[in-house]
Motif scaffolding. Sequence first.
Motif, PDB file in Angstrom:
ATOM      1  N   ILE A 264      -8.599   2.067   1.159  1.00  0.00           N
ATOM      2  CA  ILE A 264      -8.466   1.027   2.187  1.00  0.00           C
ATOM      3  C   ILE A 264      -9.530   1.252   3.259  1.00  0.00           C
ATOM      4  O   ILE A 264     -10.206   0.310   3.690  1.00  0.00           O
TER       5      ILE A 264
ATOM      6  N   ALA B 195       0.834  -1.209   0.000  1.00  0.00           N
ATOM      7  CA  ALA B 195       0.000   0.000   0.000  1.00  0.00           C
ATOM      8  C   ALA B 195       0.863   1.251   0.000  1.00  0.00           C
ATOM      9  O   ALA B 195       1.991   1.256   0.486  1.00  0.00           O
TER      10      ALA B 195
ATOM     11  N   LEU C 231      -3.611 -11.851  -0.659  1.00  0.00           N
ATOM     12  CA  LEU C 231      -3.270 -10.837   0.333  1.00  0.00           C
ATOM     13  C   LEU C 231      -2.571 -11.438   1.551  1.00  0.00           C
ATOM     14  O   LEU C 231      -1.548 -10.922   2.004  1.00  0.00           O
TER      15      LEU C 231
ATOM     16  N   LEU D  14      -9.592  -0.750  -5.846  1.00  0.00           N
ATOM     17  CA  LEU D  14      -9.047  -1.467  -4.702  1.00  0.00           C
ATOM     18  C   LEU D  14     -10.167  -2.347  -4.152  1.00  0.00           C
ATOM     19  O   LEU D  14     -11.197  -1.844  -3.716  1.00  0.00           O
TER      20      LEU D  14
ATOM     21  N   ASP E 186      -3.396   5.330  -1.000  1.00  0.00           N
ATOM     22  CA  ASP E 186      -4.420   4.275  -0.962  1.00  0.00           C
ATOM     23  C   ASP E 186      -5.308   4.365   0.274  1.00  0.00           C
ATOM     24  O   ASP E 186      -6.309   3.661   0.376  1.00  0.00           O
TER      25      ASP E 186
ATOM     26  N   CYS F   4      -7.689  -5.732   1.118  1.00  0.00           N
ATOM     27  CA  CYS F   4      -6.485  -5.304   1.815  1.00  0.00           C
ATOM     28  C   CYS F   4      -6.171  -6.273   2.944  1.00  0.00           C
ATOM     29  O   CYS F   4      -7.023  -7.060   3.362  1.00  0.00           O
TER      30      CYS F   4
ATOM     31  N   HIS G 231      -1.007  -4.408   2.436  1.00  0.00           N
ATOM     32  CA  HIS G 231      -0.953  -4.773   1.023  1.00  0.00           C
ATOM     33  C   HIS G 231      -2.370  -4.575   0.503  1.00  0.00           C
ATOM     34  O   HIS G 231      -3.346  -4.720   1.262  1.00  0.00           O
ATOM     35  N   VAL G 232      -2.489  -4.248  -0.757  1.00  0.00           N
ATOM     36  CA  VAL G 232      -3.796  -4.043  -1.361  1.00  0.00           C
ATOM     37  C   VAL G 232      -3.942  -4.925  -2.593  1.00  0.00           C
ATOM     38  O   VAL G 232      -2.954  -5.266  -3.251  1.00  0.00           O
TER      39      VAL G 232
END
Length: 147
Positions: free
Chosen positions: A18, A10, A81, A48, A14, A51, A40-41
Amino acid sequence: MIKDLRVRAAQPSDMPAIAAVLERCGLPVDELPRLVGEFHVALMESELVGCACAERFGDTAIVRSVAVLREWRDQGVASHLVNAVMMRARANGTRRAVLLTSSCPSYFARYGFSLIHASKLPTEVLESEEFQRLRNTSALCMCAMLS
């Protein structure tokens, strides 16, 4: 499995997306500004869709905030993820990953997580916001060795 899915670390930009995913999945967003660099996305094109975070405490990482938008579930997004945050934790020298879950223990068992009594964890993990927030709930504590 989704062919065009991208998973990446990320970036600060973001954060609003998120937060939207976490809110739609019923997860807290209050610590997001502090933790955005640990996320992390998952992206489909420019959207998006999921996450996950691994918050580090010494040689232990708390896997948390694993969230995927409902319309993208059951397609492998969460698996990508979780793998990404655990790989990053391992690369950063983390020896174990822990998490709290009240709804998905069998899902996390696929990644080597098994039930553990929270009292066996380091004090700094037990004093974390995540553990404090869930300490009086039905959440189960799980642990996976990374090294």
